[in-house]
Design a protein around this motif. Sequence first.
Motif, mmCIF file in Angstrom:
data_model
loop_
_atom_site.group_PDB
_atom_site.id
_atom_site.type_symbol
_atom_site.label_atom_id
_atom_site.label_comp_id
_atom_site.label_asym_id
_atom_site.label_seq_id
_atom_site.Cartn_x
_atom_site.Cartn_y
_atom_site.Cartn_z
ATOM 1 N N TYR A 24 0.854 -1.191 0.000
ATOM 2 C CA TYR A 24 0.000 0.000 0.000
ATOM 3 C C TYR A 24 0.882 1.230 0.000
ATOM 4 O O TYR A 24 1.970 1.215 0.575
ATOM 5 C CB TYR A 24 -0.883 0.057 1.258
ATOM 6 C CG TYR A 24 -2.180 -0.692 1.149
ATOM 7 C CD1 TYR A 24 -3.343 -0.047 0.748
ATOM 8 C CD2 TYR A 24 -2.268 -2.038 1.474
ATOM 9 C CE1 TYR A 24 -4.552 -0.720 0.653
ATOM 10 C CE2 TYR A 24 -3.464 -2.726 1.388
ATOM 11 C CZ TYR A 24 -4.596 -2.062 0.976
ATOM 12 O OH TYR A 24 -5.790 -2.736 0.881
ATOM 13 N N GLU A 43 1.753 4.367 1.663
ATOM 14 C CA GLU A 43 1.533 4.879 3.012
ATOM 15 C C GLU A 43 2.020 6.311 3.120
ATOM 16 O O GLU A 43 2.946 6.727 2.433
ATOM 17 C CB GLU A 43 2.265 4.021 4.053
ATOM 18 C CG GLU A 43 1.697 2.627 4.177
ATOM 19 C CD GLU A 43 2.292 1.828 5.335
ATOM 20 O OE1 GLU A 43 2.681 2.428 6.355
ATOM 21 O OE2 GLU A 43 2.364 0.590 5.201
ATOM 22 N N GLU A 74 5.363 3.403 -1.251
ATOM 23 C CA GLU A 74 4.783 2.072 -1.150
ATOM 24 C C GLU A 74 5.553 1.259 -0.115
ATOM 25 O O GLU A 74 6.784 1.284 -0.094
ATOM 26 C CB GLU A 74 4.814 1.376 -2.513
ATOM 27 C CG GLU A 74 3.821 1.985 -3.474
ATOM 28 C CD GLU A 74 3.635 1.159 -4.729
ATOM 29 O OE1 GLU A 74 4.535 0.354 -5.068
ATOM 30 O OE2 GLU A 74 2.591 1.330 -5.372
ATOM 31 N N GLU A 102 5.601 -2.632 1.900
ATOM 32 C CA GLU A 102 5.148 -4.018 1.904
ATOM 33 C C GLU A 102 5.024 -4.488 3.346
ATOM 34 O O GLU A 102 5.957 -4.334 4.135
ATOM 35 C CB GLU A 102 6.180 -4.875 1.153
ATOM 36 C CG GLU A 102 5.797 -6.322 1.037
ATOM 37 C CD GLU A 102 6.841 -7.103 0.260
ATOM 38 O OE1 GLU A 102 6.782 -7.108 -0.979
ATOM 39 O OE2 GLU A 102 7.723 -7.688 0.915
ATOM 40 N N ARG A 103 3.851 -5.021 3.676
ATOM 41 C CA ARG A 103 3.584 -5.533 5.021
ATOM 42 C C ARG A 103 2.797 -6.835 4.897
ATOM 43 O O ARG A 103 2.232 -7.110 3.844
ATOM 44 C CB ARG A 103 2.724 -4.541 5.814
ATOM 45 C CG ARG A 103 3.366 -3.197 6.100
ATOM 46 C CD ARG A 103 2.406 -2.357 6.946
ATOM 47 N NE ARG A 103 2.899 -1.034 7.226
ATOM 48 C CZ ARG A 103 3.652 -0.722 8.271
ATOM 49 N NH1 ARG A 103 3.993 -1.652 9.143
ATOM 50 N NH2 ARG A 103 4.052 0.510 8.469
ATOM 51 N N THR A 109 -3.055 -2.817 7.087
ATOM 52 C CA THR A 109 -1.934 -1.897 6.870
ATOM 53 C C THR A 109 -1.932 -0.796 7.922
ATOM 54 O O THR A 109 -0.909 -0.495 8.536
ATOM 55 C CB THR A 109 -2.009 -1.284 5.451
ATOM 56 O OG1 THR A 109 -1.864 -2.345 4.508
ATOM 57 C CG2 THR A 109 -0.936 -0.245 5.232
ATOM 58 N N CYS A 110 -3.090 -0.195 8.138
ATOM 59 C CA CYS A 110 -3.192 0.931 9.075
ATOM 60 C C CYS A 110 -2.886 0.496 10.509
ATOM 61 O O CYS A 110 -2.140 1.181 11.213
ATOM 62 C CB CYS A 110 -4.571 1.566 8.965
ATOM 63 S SG CYS A 110 -4.684 3.161 9.805
ATOM 64 N N GLN A 126 -1.062 -1.974 11.536
ATOM 65 C CA GLN A 126 0.372 -2.255 11.648
ATOM 66 C C GLN A 126 1.179 -0.957 11.693
ATOM 67 O O GLN A 126 2.114 -0.822 12.491
ATOM 68 C CB GLN A 126 0.844 -3.123 10.472
ATOM 69 C CG GLN A 126 0.312 -4.541 10.535
ATOM 70 C CD GLN A 126 0.671 -5.328 9.295
ATOM 71 O OE1 GLN A 126 1.775 -5.855 9.215
ATOM 72 N NE2 GLN A 126 -0.231 -5.381 8.324
ATOM 73 N N HIS A 127 0.808 0.010 10.849
ATOM 74 C CA HIS A 127 1.486 1.309 10.805
ATOM 75 C C HIS A 127 1.395 1.998 12.175
ATOM 76 O O HIS A 127 2.393 2.492 12.697
ATOM 77 C CB HIS A 127 0.826 2.166 9.710
ATOM 78 C CG HIS A 127 1.345 3.561 9.604
ATOM 79 N ND1 HIS A 127 2.062 4.000 8.514
ATOM 80 C CD2 HIS A 127 1.237 4.628 10.426
ATOM 81 C CE1 HIS A 127 2.374 5.283 8.686
ATOM 82 N NE2 HIS A 127 1.871 5.682 9.836
ATOM 83 N N PHE A 162 7.119 4.367 9.118
ATOM 84 C CA PHE A 162 6.981 3.650 7.852
ATOM 85 C C PHE A 162 8.209 3.822 6.970
ATOM 86 O O PHE A 162 8.537 2.937 6.176
ATOM 87 C CB PHE A 162 5.677 4.006 7.126
ATOM 88 C CG PHE A 162 5.725 5.213 6.226
ATOM 89 C CD1 PHE A 162 5.989 5.075 4.872
ATOM 90 C CD2 PHE A 162 5.470 6.474 6.724
ATOM 91 C CE1 PHE A 162 6.008 6.183 4.032
ATOM 92 C CE2 PHE A 162 5.480 7.580 5.899
ATOM 93 C CZ PHE A 162 5.763 7.437 4.546
#
Length: 175
Positions: free
Chosen positions: A94, A96, A107, A109-110, A136-137, A139-140, A150
């Motif tokens: 995504y 970020e 971008e 990767e997670r 994604t959010c 984890q961020h 990030f």
Amino acid sequence: MALREIIILPDRQLRLISKPVEEITAEIRQLADDMFETMYDAPGIGLAAIQVAKPLRLITMDLAKKNEEGETSPQPRVFINPEILSSSEDVAVYEEGCLSIPEYYEEVERPAKVRVRFMDIDGKVHEEDAEGLYATCIQHEIDHLNGVLFVDYLSKLKRDRVLKKFTKAAKRGGE
């Protein structure tokens, strides 16, 4: 509710490891309300307490405006003492951004899916599977609680470039 100042890279507080919330008090509820107001004003979809200079394991999130392809996430949410219990081996990429690194996007990767445990603002413990933007959010934002940004997932060249840019901007602003 009140707007709080969002701390910006290279502020060293962003590298602090946040402390667990011991008790949900009126002050914690007020902090969460202020964080929502600050997040919406920025505008953003997630905010960790450390980003408003409070080193507590508290996150606010609202993905309502950003949902894609039927992804579901209950709208405004508070995550207290969140932890990732497991992560999928498959990954997702995504673009970020971060309210503490304004107007910079890359971008990242997670893991595509994670299982997360957290307490809500009423003290109830939840365990949920997250995928897509929600994964994604979360984890961020949990990274923020652990002093990780990030940009730490980028190549050394890109990371050094953005750190240098924000360090220069901070020096210009302080003069």
